[in-house]
Design a protein around this motif. Structure first.
Motif, mmCIF file in Angstrom:
data_model
loop_
_atom_site.group_PDB
_atom_site.id
_atom_site.type_symbol
_atom_site.label_atom_id
_atom_site.label_comp_id
_atom_site.label_asym_id
_atom_site.label_seq_id
_atom_site.Cartn_x
_atom_site.Cartn_y
_atom_site.Cartn_z
ATOM 1 N N ALA A 12 0.461 -1.180 0.389
ATOM 2 C CA ALA A 12 -0.143 -0.018 0.237
ATOM 3 C C ALA A 12 0.872 1.167 -0.489
ATOM 4 O O ALA A 12 0.599 2.077 -1.013
ATOM 5 N N GLU A 13 1.904 1.347 0.595
ATOM 6 C CA GLU A 13 2.991 2.450 0.865
ATOM 7 C C GLU A 13 3.976 2.588 -0.288
ATOM 8 O O GLU A 13 3.503 3.437 -0.520
ATOM 9 N N THR A 14 3.880 1.661 -1.339
ATOM 10 C CA THR A 14 4.320 1.488 -2.933
ATOM 11 C C THR A 14 3.409 2.194 -3.209
ATOM 12 O O THR A 14 3.889 2.936 -4.401
ATOM 13 N N LEU A 218 2.340 -10.561 -4.913
ATOM 14 C CA LEU A 218 1.903 -10.299 -4.083
ATOM 15 C C LEU A 218 -0.350 -9.682 -3.853
ATOM 16 O O LEU A 218 -1.015 -10.699 -3.550
ATOM 17 N N ALA A 219 -0.406 -8.883 -5.243
ATOM 18 C CA ALA A 219 -1.724 -8.997 -5.070
ATOM 19 C C ALA A 219 -2.490 -10.108 -5.278
ATOM 20 O O ALA A 219 -3.576 -10.294 -5.535
ATOM 21 N N GLY A 220 -1.734 -11.070 -6.314
ATOM 22 C CA GLY A 220 -2.415 -12.284 -6.708
ATOM 23 C C GLY A 220 -2.525 -13.102 -5.570
ATOM 24 O O GLY A 220 -3.532 -13.678 -5.538
ATOM 25 N N TRP A 264 -6.931 -3.476 -6.559
ATOM 26 C CA TRP A 264 -8.009 -2.456 -5.463
ATOM 27 C C TRP A 264 -7.670 -2.566 -3.700
ATOM 28 O O TRP A 264 -7.475 -1.394 -3.398
ATOM 29 N N ALA A 265 -8.032 -3.564 -3.655
ATOM 30 C CA ALA A 265 -7.734 -3.847 -2.238
ATOM 31 C C ALA A 265 -6.633 -3.875 -1.415
ATOM 32 O O ALA A 265 -6.327 -3.113 -0.698
ATOM 33 N N LEU A 266 -5.808 -4.575 -1.935
ATOM 34 C CA LEU A 266 -4.101 -4.539 -1.252
ATOM 35 C C LEU A 266 -3.645 -3.513 -0.979
ATOM 36 O O LEU A 266 -3.492 -3.007 -0.067
ATOM 37 N N ALA A 267 -3.817 -2.186 -1.928
ATOM 38 C CA ALA A 267 -3.872 -1.007 -2.117
ATOM 39 C C ALA A 267 -3.978 -0.161 -1.294
ATOM 40 O O ALA A 267 -3.232 1.165 -1.324
#
Length: 322
Positions: A12-14, A218-220, A264-267
């Protein structure tokens, strides 16, 4: 393997740092920038339908600079040939051998400007590379590498001399969106910096291109509850039943929904998808996949309104993460 809190936080920070970096080149378009990054990290391509001069080229260049990747721009015209995009095999007299000269499609971020001005034959040259990340020239396959993303643009005005993209090709794009004109304050800020003709050139890389693939991995791994999957399936089914819609959401569109919702959720700092993530992405995911019937088009029905009706007709699950 479930994502750890540290992995979720760093992603999320990146992501936010990348959004802020891109906005140095494209001002006042945070939502579109977030959609563009979501598209990239979900392994997809973006279609932008907007008026000229809204910053589409700046967005593509700023994105490429942010990830330390290469960038190319292809101006689509009626006389553009498929080999002008993919590349061509030429004979080298000095070595007496044939060699492949790659076209502009071999870049990390490719801006396909006014894609609907090229002939269908040339448009179809993008299908293989968008789906498989490779081109085939004279029977030989050539990989374009990773990361790879096509940002295609369409001009909603001046339809003379254009070729409408077929539904099968539209479905290859993960999302469709528009930049729109900036607000008053942002416009004044841009006008005050009129001497700077290329704001994206000042955007410096903050991550390596190889890190994009790691972020996508990671998003996957984001968790999607079966109730969320059922929610997406019911949205697809309702889109096919809507009386205004001639062609609803395909299975590929449903898969796009899930892939984008994970990113979207991980962000947003969550390792799980919620119904709100699905609702947030409904317009960019469905906007180019929903085909209105003839009667609806003649009646002036808007695609965006029909999508809102579809979403309102499907009850969102009362999902709570475990």
């Amino acid at each position: 393997m479930p994502l750890t809190d540290d992995e979720t936080r760093r992603f999320a920070e990146t992501f936010e740092a990348m959004v802020g970096n891109i906005e140095r080149g494209v001002r006042g378009k945070t939502h579109v920038t977030r959609l563009t990054l979501t598209c990239l990290l979900s392994g997809g391509h973006l279609l932008i339908e907007d008026n000229p001069g809204t910053g589409k080229t700046q967005l593509a260049k700023a994105l490429a600079n942010t990830i330390e990747g290469s960038h190319s721009r292809i101006q689509f015209t009626p006389d553009l040939l498929p080999t002008d995009i993919t590349g061509v095999t030429v004979y080298d007299q000095s070595s007496q051998r044939f060699s492949f000269r790659p076209g502009p499609i071999f870049a990390s971020i490719v801006l396909a400007d006014e894609i609907n001005r090229a002939s269908p034959k040339t448009q179809s040259a993008l299908l293989e590379v968008m789906e498989e990340g490779q081109v085939t020239v004279d029977g030989t396959r050539h990989s374009v590498g990773k990361p790879f993303m096509v940002i295609a643009t369409q001009n909603p005005i001046e339809q003379a001399g254009t070729y409408r993209l077929p539904e099968a090709q539209l479905d290859r794009f993960l999302m469709k969106t528009a930049l729109g004109y900036p607000d008053h304050d942002t416009t004044v800020e841009l006008l005050a910096d009129a001497e700077n003709r290329d704001r994206s050139s000042g955007v410096q890389p903050i991550i390596r291109a190889s890190a994009v693939d790691a972020m996508a991995t990671l998003a996957g791994q984001v968790h999607v509850d079966p109730t969320i999957l059922s929610y997406v399936a019911r949205i697809a089914e309702e889109s096919r039943r809507n009386p205004h819609i001639a062609l609803g959401l395909s299975v590929r569109g449903g898969l796009a929904f899930v892939r984008c919702a994970k990113t979207w959720a991980l962000a947003s700092g969550r390792a799980y998808v919620t119904p709100d993530d699905i609702a947030d992405l409904a317009q960019p995911i469905l906007g180019h996949r929903v085909l209105l019937g003839d009667e609806a088009q003649f009646s002036g029905v808007r695609v965006a309104d029909v999508i809102d009706d579809v979403m309102a007709s499907v009850t969102a699950p009362a999902y709570r993460p475990a």
